[in-house]
Write a protein that holds these residues in place. Structure first.
Motif, PDB file in Angstrom:
ATOM      1  N   ARG A 216       0.842  -1.199   0.000  1.00 29.27           N
ATOM      2  CA  ARG A 216       0.000   0.000   0.000  1.00 29.27           C
ATOM      3  C   ARG A 216       0.874   1.244   0.000  1.00 29.27           C
ATOM      4  O   ARG A 216       2.039   1.197   0.421  1.00 29.27           O
ATOM      5  CB  ARG A 216      -0.947   0.028   1.196  1.00 29.27           C
ATOM      6  CG  ARG A 216      -0.317   0.371   2.552  1.00 29.27           C
ATOM      7  CD  ARG A 216      -1.364   0.374   3.639  1.00 29.27           C
ATOM      8  NE  ARG A 216      -0.834   0.730   4.962  1.00 29.27           N
ATOM      9  CZ  ARG A 216      -0.984   1.922   5.534  1.00 29.27           C
ATOM     10  NH1 ARG A 216      -1.631   2.884   4.897  1.00 29.27           N
ATOM     11  NH2 ARG A 216      -0.502   2.158   6.741  1.00 29.27           N
ATOM     12  N   HIS A 308      -3.660  -5.849  -1.520  1.00 30.40           N
ATOM     13  CA  HIS A 308      -3.808  -5.185  -0.222  1.00 30.40           C
ATOM     14  C   HIS A 308      -5.208  -4.588  -0.113  1.00 30.40           C
ATOM     15  O   HIS A 308      -5.814  -4.175  -1.098  1.00 30.40           O
ATOM     16  CB  HIS A 308      -2.760  -4.089  -0.060  1.00 30.40           C
ATOM     17  CG  HIS A 308      -2.644  -3.567   1.344  1.00 30.40           C
ATOM     18  ND1 HIS A 308      -3.557  -2.682   1.882  1.00 30.40           N
ATOM     19  CD2 HIS A 308      -1.743  -3.818   2.315  1.00 30.40           C
ATOM     20  CE1 HIS A 308      -3.206  -2.398   3.117  1.00 30.40           C
ATOM     21  NE2 HIS A 308      -2.098  -3.078   3.413  1.00 30.40           N
ATOM     22  N   GLY A 373      -4.203  -4.697   7.356  1.00 29.57           N
ATOM     23  CA  GLY A 373      -4.671  -4.085   6.118  1.00 29.57           C
ATOM     24  C   GLY A 373      -6.154  -3.819   6.131  1.00 29.57           C
ATOM     25  O   GLY A 373      -6.614  -2.756   5.686  1.00 29.57           O
ATOM     26  N   SER A 455      -6.770  -9.738   0.613  1.00 32.15           N
ATOM     27  CA  SER A 455      -5.578 -10.585   0.635  1.00 32.15           C
ATOM     28  C   SER A 455      -5.726 -11.792   1.552  1.00 32.15           C
ATOM     29  O   SER A 455      -4.854 -12.661   1.598  1.00 32.15           O
ATOM     30  CB  SER A 455      -4.362  -9.764   1.086  1.00 32.15           C
ATOM     31  OG  SER A 455      -4.523  -9.353   2.437  1.00 32.15           O
TER      32      SER A 455
END
Length: 699
Positions: A216, A308, A373, A455
């Motif tokens: 990210r 992500h 995340g 993910s």
């Protein structure tokens, strides 16, 4: 050249058709019995299967085999061995035994164990899972396996999933027999995980440390245009993306993965792929493989696939919708309401079991979707809130209300969609899913759990859901067993009446994004576990330990090990992000900022020297802002560095995780705000990395 898709589909899979052709009839029958009923596979049968599997693999060009497993890293693991065996005369033969098929012995020392094994107890075992088909990829035969420690503890995500599927099947069959459906011998969990992802240009990706190390962007001013025009969602596919999706479909189809739907998602550069339903165990394997094939295929197209949950600030992140249902061995969907759901007592029992399960174990549902995340995504106006609730729709809500209040349920009239254009076909509006803010919604004949991050492995949420529903069904069975057939309908009515009064608080058909819902949820006593460190302690609460141990999904030690692994993963992820941000700012951004400030100052001085009366106030103000930002970021980086060093000093991983959430992430966000504000003032050619403009609109 036109391709024969039916012939292409599953061409790299040791599937049922191949087994029928390659195996002796008695061996094939024995293997099918193991796959369908979970019976033990004898070594002579395994030897015969191994010979056929090797012959088929070699015919397809394979030279190696690997036991493919899913450790607690969240990724897959593999160790490749060749088929060659020296023959003693300086030559080799291609050999593969039943023992090699059934069992492998990878080194377990470097995989997360959460304290389940000592460092010197490095040996681990992989065990063949015959319910998930073997396949060929890159010249290697991949054999799906479970992974356990020397002491037999599960070190992977497959083993507990298989346990949960067996537990749910066992309890579902018991309740079905009690309801009079005695022909059912097994019940399978079926899932269809939708997968969201971003595509960015590989050359641009390589210029961003944050994307490479963290997946990210840690800094980056927003582009002038994001998703405001709402034109990307379901928009026409750009040629480069369409070519990628075409190749992706073919690669997945070769592996027997039923990729069905593809389209642009809401954010620029964001897309989605959805498969047809498969048995949960197979679907989990398929999804892990899908994510890998997505990345590899993107690489061949000079792109990078980002999985992500929040690659870019200010636009939608990516999730993974887990569509979950129950199917009998006769092919009946137990969550199919039928034409008269109010009279379908079998459906109502299973519907109520799911409602009860989600209400009682909402904390574990939240845990199953927890990650560093996903914390950046949940709760925004793009993803479900962190509060777990169920959307049922008007009709089913009315059915349950009529049972609760002992009132007559008059079936709702189907409403035709009025378009005003007579040339368009007539069809009826759906009475179920109209709420995209609900984390857990009934969608016609299945439930859709929308909290998962893009993910994540879909194994954990299905382990939790399977086990919680198995527990609800077990309790319902205890209430209903011994009931005479002629009294069953009344007994079910009373059971659901009691259950809905107790668990209706988890049902919410409104807008989950409002502050009013947050307050209402609090009044109802629902969990609002905003971050991963907030929710992970729920894993080791006694009620949840009891759930998993009583149904033999996890041992107590396996639960605590997973709790430690999840905490450790969270801490390491935030630490890596903090170190990456520090490095980007120190090595890339601050030098660029300083150079640009000096450049602007030199230009202003040159103008002043050339035209003494010219005003340089604007230039001075800009240089002043740049200099101030430089000093602020420099001091912020120094403070962040000290905070990073503090993390390792905590006595417990929970305290370290809490510190990362409350301190590290807050400091990183402050640094980002300053950097993003000043980045917007610097020309692209002076920046050391590609901007959001380039990343999101270059493909």
């Amino acid at each position: 050249m036109k391709k024969d898709i039916p012939s292409l589909y599953g061409s790299l899979v040791f599937n049922d058709k191949v087994m029928r052709n390659k195996l002796p009839k008695d061996v094939y029958k024995a293997l099918r019995k193991t796959i369908e009923n979970g019976t033990h596979l004898e070594l002579d049968v395994a030897n015969a299967v191994a010979v056929a599997m090797k012959e088929w693999a070699v015919e397809q060009g394979a030279t190696h085999y690997t036991h493919w497993f899913q450790p607690m890293t969240g990724f897959t693991a593999e160790k490749h061995d060749s088929f060659i065996t020296p023959s003693g005369d300086g030559e080799v033969i291609m050999d593969f035994s039943g023992k090699e098929l059934v069992k492998g012995e990878p080194d377990a020392s470097s995989f997360p164990s959460g304290g389940l094994r000592a460092t010197f107890e490095a040996r681990g075992y992989t065990a063949w899972d015959p319910t998930s088909p073997a396949f060929i990829k890159d010249g290697t035969l991949y054999i799906p396996t479970a992974f356990c420690s020397y002491g037999g503890e599960a070190l992977d995500k497959k083993t507990p999933l298989l346990r949960s599927m067996e537990a749910l099947s066992r309890e579902a069959v018991k309740i079905l027999h009690t309801l009079g459906n005695t022909d059912v011998t097994s019940v399978s969990t079926t899932i269809g995980p939708e997968q969201e992802y971003f595509l960015v240009d590989k050359d641009l990706y390589r210029q961003r440390r944050d994307l490479q190390f963290c997946g990210r962007t840690l800094i980056g001013a927003p582009a002038p245009r994001g998703q405001e025009l709402e034109d990307h969602y379901f928009g026409s596919l750009k040629p480069r993306v369409a070519a990628y999706m075409h190749d992706l479909d073919e690669e997945l189809w070769k592996l027997g993965i039923p990729a069905k739907t593809k389209h642009n998602e809401v954010a620029p550069a964001q897309h989605e792929l959805a498969p047809i339903f498969s048995t949960a165990n197979v679907a989990v394997d398929y999804n892990q493989l899908t994510m890998e094939v997505m990345k590899n295929t993107a690489d061949r197209h000079n792109m990078v696939c980002l999985l992500h949950e929040k690659p870019f600030e200010g636009i939608n992140g990516s999730g993974k919708h887990n569509n979950w249902s129950l199917t009998t061995n006769q092919g009946d969907n137990l969550l199919e309401p039928g034409k008269t759901p109010a009279q379908n007592i079998q459906f109502l029992v299973f519907l109520m079991a799911v409602i009860k399960a989600v209400d009682e174990y909402a904390d574990m549902m939240r845990v199953s979707a927890a990650s560093a995340g996903n914390d950046h995504r949940l709760g925004g106006n793009e993803a479900p809130p962190a509060i777990v609730s169920i959307f049922l729709g008007d009709e089913l809500t009315a059915v349950l209300k009529s049972i609760e209040e002992d009132t007559y349920f008059g079936k709702q009239q189907r409403v035709a969609l009025e378009t005003g254009a007579h040339v368009l076909p007539h069809f009826f509006k759906d009475t179920t899913d109209r709420n995209r803010t609900s984390p857990f919604a009934f969608t016609g004949n299945k439930f859709e759990f929308r909290m998962l991050g893009s993910s994540a492995s879909v194994s954990t949420p299905n382990i939790v859901l399977n086990t919680a529903v198995a527990e609800a069904l077990a309790q319902f069975y205890e209430e209903l067993k011994g009931t005479a057939p002629e009294d069953m309908e009344h007994a079910v009515h009373e059971l659901i009446k009691r259950a809905i009064k107790k668990h209706k608080k988890v049902i919410f058909n409104g807008n989950g994004y409002t502050e009013e819902w947050v307050e209402e949820a609090k009044k109802r006593g629902l969990y609002n576990l905003v971050s991963t460190p907030d929710c992970l302690p729920a894993f080791i609460e006694e009620k949840n330990i009891r759930l998993f141990t009583e149904h033999k999904i996890f041992t107590r030690e396996e639960i605590f090990s997973r709790y430690e692994i999840l905490l450790e993963n969270y801490v390491k992820t935030v630490e890596i992000e903090a170190k990456t941000l520090k490095e980007m700012l120190t090595k890339d951004f601050l030098p660029a900022l300083s150079d640009y400030a000096a450049q602007e100052a030199d230009k202003a001085m040159a103008v002043k020297n050339f035209i003494p009366e010219a005003s340089t106030a604007e230039a001075a103000a800009l240089v002043g802002k740049l200099t101030s930002a430089y000093e602020s970021i420099s001091s912020g980086v120094k403070a962040l560095d000290k905070e990073i060093q503090t993390v390792s000093g905590f006595a417990s991983m929970q305290k370290a995780a809490d510190y990362c959430r409350s301190t590290l992430l807050v400091s990183m966000d402050k640094l980002r705000q300053t950097a993003d504000a000043v980045e917007a003032k610097i020309p692209d050619e002076n920046l050391p990395y590609p901007t959001y403009d380039a990343l999101l609109f270059s493909i």
